[in-house]
Write a protein that holds these residues in place. Structure first.
Motif, PDB file in Angstrom:
ATOM      1  N   LYS A  27       5.124 -19.374   4.286  1.00  0.00           N
ATOM      2  CA  LYS A  27       5.841 -18.408   3.311  1.00  0.00           C
ATOM      3  C   LYS A  27       6.907 -17.752   4.435  1.00  0.00           C
ATOM      4  CE  LYS A  27       2.515 -17.652   0.207  1.00  0.00           C
ATOM      5  NZ  LYS A  27       1.318 -16.600  -0.536  1.00  0.00           N
ATOM      6  N   ALA A  28       6.683 -17.670   5.647  1.00  0.00           N
ATOM      7  CA  ALA A  28       7.626 -17.096   6.460  1.00  0.00           C
ATOM      8  C   ALA A  28       8.835 -18.092   6.981  1.00  0.00           C
ATOM      9  CB  ALA A  28       7.060 -16.788   7.714  1.00  0.00           C
ATOM     10  N   GLY A  29       8.699 -19.430   6.349  1.00  0.00           N
ATOM     11  CA  GLY A  29       9.852 -20.445   6.504  1.00  0.00           C
ATOM     12  C   GLY A  29       9.681 -20.969   7.969  1.00  0.00           C
ATOM     13  N   ARG A  30       8.521 -20.715   8.447  1.00  0.00           N
ATOM     14  CA  ARG A  30       8.423 -21.512   9.939  1.00  0.00           C
ATOM     15  C   ARG A  30       7.815 -22.906   9.929  1.00  0.00           C
ATOM     16  NH1 ARG A  30       7.479 -15.807  11.577  1.00  0.00           N
ATOM     17  NH2 ARG A  30       5.622 -16.144  10.970  1.00  0.00           N
ATOM     18  N   LEU A  31       7.221 -23.186   8.698  1.00  0.00           N
ATOM     19  CA  LEU A  31       6.468 -24.342   8.613  1.00  0.00           C
ATOM     20  C   LEU A  31       7.018 -25.052   7.214  1.00  0.00           C
ATOM     21  CD1 LEU A  31       4.289 -26.446   9.606  1.00  0.00           C
ATOM     22  CD2 LEU A  31       2.535 -25.107   8.420  1.00  0.00           C
ATOM     23  N   PRO A  32       7.710 -26.373   7.581  1.00  0.00           N
ATOM     24  CA  PRO A  32       8.308 -27.117   6.273  1.00  0.00           C
ATOM     25  C   PRO A  32       7.010 -27.434   5.533  1.00  0.00           C
ATOM     26  CG  PRO A  32       9.242 -27.895   8.160  1.00  0.00           C
ATOM     27  CD  PRO A  32       8.222 -26.917   8.676  1.00  0.00           C
ATOM     28  N   TYR A  33       7.282 -27.702   4.196  1.00  0.00           N
ATOM     29  CA  TYR A  33       6.350 -28.125   3.488  1.00  0.00           C
ATOM     30  C   TYR A  33       6.818 -29.051   2.222  1.00  0.00           C
ATOM     31  CZ  TYR A  33       7.128 -24.505   0.322  1.00  0.00           C
ATOM     32  OH  TYR A  33       7.838 -23.518  -0.475  1.00  0.00           O
ATOM     33  N   ILE A  34       5.998 -29.891   1.423  1.00  0.00           N
ATOM     34  CA  ILE A  34       6.384 -30.639   0.260  1.00  0.00           C
ATOM     35  C   ILE A  34       5.606 -30.115  -0.690  1.00  0.00           C
ATOM     36  CG2 ILE A  34       6.406 -32.875  -0.794  1.00  0.00           C
ATOM     37  CD1 ILE A  34       6.541 -34.006   2.065  1.00  0.00           C
ATOM     38  N   LEU A  35       6.508 -29.700  -2.109  1.00  0.00           N
ATOM     39  CA  LEU A  35       5.795 -29.232  -3.136  1.00  0.00           C
ATOM     40  C   LEU A  35       5.763 -30.209  -4.109  1.00  0.00           C
ATOM     41  CD1 LEU A  35       4.404 -26.570  -4.272  1.00  0.00           C
ATOM     42  CD2 LEU A  35       6.569 -25.919  -5.103  1.00  0.00           C
ATOM     43  N   ILE A  36       4.609 -30.833  -4.732  1.00  0.00           N
ATOM     44  CA  ILE A  36       4.410 -31.676  -5.756  1.00  0.00           C
ATOM     45  C   ILE A  36       3.738 -31.069  -6.800  1.00  0.00           C
ATOM     46  CG2 ILE A  36       3.470 -34.027  -6.539  1.00  0.00           C
ATOM     47  CD1 ILE A  36       3.655 -34.874  -3.342  1.00  0.00           C
ATOM     48  N   GLY A  37       4.388 -30.613  -7.814  1.00  0.00           N
ATOM     49  CA  GLY A  37       3.611 -29.829  -8.718  1.00  0.00           C
ATOM     50  C   GLY A  37       3.283 -28.611  -8.226  1.00  0.00           C
ATOM     51  N   ARG A  38       2.308 -28.253  -8.360  1.00  0.00           N
ATOM     52  CA  ARG A  38       1.672 -26.940  -7.510  1.00  0.00           C
ATOM     53  C   ARG A  38       1.064 -27.331  -6.298  1.00  0.00           C
ATOM     54  NH1 ARG A  38      -1.739 -23.417 -11.543  1.00  0.00           N
ATOM     55  NH2 ARG A  38      -2.286 -25.261 -12.283  1.00  0.00           N
ATOM     56  N   ALA A  39       0.968 -28.689  -6.101  1.00  0.00           N
ATOM     57  CA  ALA A  39       0.289 -28.713  -4.730  1.00  0.00           C
ATOM     58  C   ALA A  39       1.163 -28.906  -3.647  1.00  0.00           C
ATOM     59  CB  ALA A  39      -0.413 -30.249  -4.921  1.00  0.00           C
ATOM     60  N   VAL A  40       0.738 -28.155  -2.543  1.00  0.00           N
ATOM     61  CA  VAL A  40       1.273 -28.097  -1.098  1.00  0.00           C
ATOM     62  C   VAL A  40       0.984 -29.075  -0.415  1.00  0.00           C
ATOM     63  CG1 VAL A  40       1.834 -26.501   0.694  1.00  0.00           C
ATOM     64  CG2 VAL A  40       1.738 -25.614  -1.579  1.00  0.00           C
ATOM     65  N   ARG A  41       1.839 -29.951   0.145  1.00  0.00           N
ATOM     66  CA  ARG A  41       1.487 -30.948   1.034  1.00  0.00           C
ATOM     67  C   ARG A  41       2.629 -30.943   2.442  1.00  0.00           C
ATOM     68  NH1 ARG A  41      -2.164 -30.833  -1.804  1.00  0.00           N
ATOM     69  NH2 ARG A  41      -2.997 -32.585  -2.936  1.00  0.00           N
ATOM     70  N   TYR A  42       1.622 -31.378   3.582  1.00  0.00           N
ATOM     71  CA  TYR A  42       2.510 -31.250   5.018  1.00  0.00           C
ATOM     72  C   TYR A  42       2.696 -32.797   5.436  1.00  0.00           C
ATOM     73  CZ  TYR A  42       1.343 -26.627   4.348  1.00  0.00           C
ATOM     74  OH  TYR A  42       1.209 -25.184   4.202  1.00  0.00           O
ATOM     75  N   THR A  43       3.691 -33.059   6.320  1.00  0.00           N
ATOM     76  CA  THR A  43       3.940 -34.439   6.700  1.00  0.00           C
ATOM     77  C   THR A  43       3.425 -34.316   8.315  1.00  0.00           C
ATOM     78  OG1 THR A  43       6.115 -34.118   7.524  1.00  0.00           O
ATOM     79  CG2 THR A  43       5.694 -35.093   5.350  1.00  0.00           C
ATOM     80  N   LEU A  44       2.992 -35.256   9.037  1.00  0.00           N
ATOM     81  CA  LEU A  44       2.873 -35.151  10.395  1.00  0.00           C
ATOM     82  C   LEU A  44       3.853 -34.864  10.990  1.00  0.00           C
ATOM     83  CD1 LEU A  44       0.213 -38.143  10.535  1.00  0.00           C
ATOM     84  CD2 LEU A  44      -0.267 -35.754  10.852  1.00  0.00           C
TER      85      LEU A  44
END
Length: 95
Positions: A27-44
């Protein structure tokens, strides 16, 4: 790019963080993420770049336990008296 997507729990475990801290960083913008619908996902790759940005090569804080040097030459002009001498001067000053 690694196509494997991790859930919040998996990403938090990978970083040795709790999910609450992971969400705070996202939420602070320091960690990128992927939003698929409402599911939050992260890549390695995103987790690894987050680690690289968070790495600190120098100490964050200098020790505060060092004694500071005196910067002026002023000294107290007070006079040290023995307790009994002070008591004697008080008794003689009373009318």
């Amino acid at each position: 790019m690694n196509a494997l997507l991790l859930t919040e729990e998996q990403a938090a475990e990978r970083l040795s963080l709790c999910t609450k801290t992971l969400r705070k960083e996202r939420k602070a913008g320091r960690l990128p993420y992927i939003l698929i619908g409402r599911a939050v996902r992260y890549t390695l790759d995103d987790l690894e770049s987050f680690i690289a940005r968070a790495r600190q090569d120098t100490p964050a804080c200098q020790s505060t336990s060092r004694k500071t040097r005196r910067t002026s030459n002023t000294t107290s002009s007070g006079k040290v008296l023995a307790f009994t001498a002070r008591q004697g001067s008080r008794a003689s000053a009373k009318p």
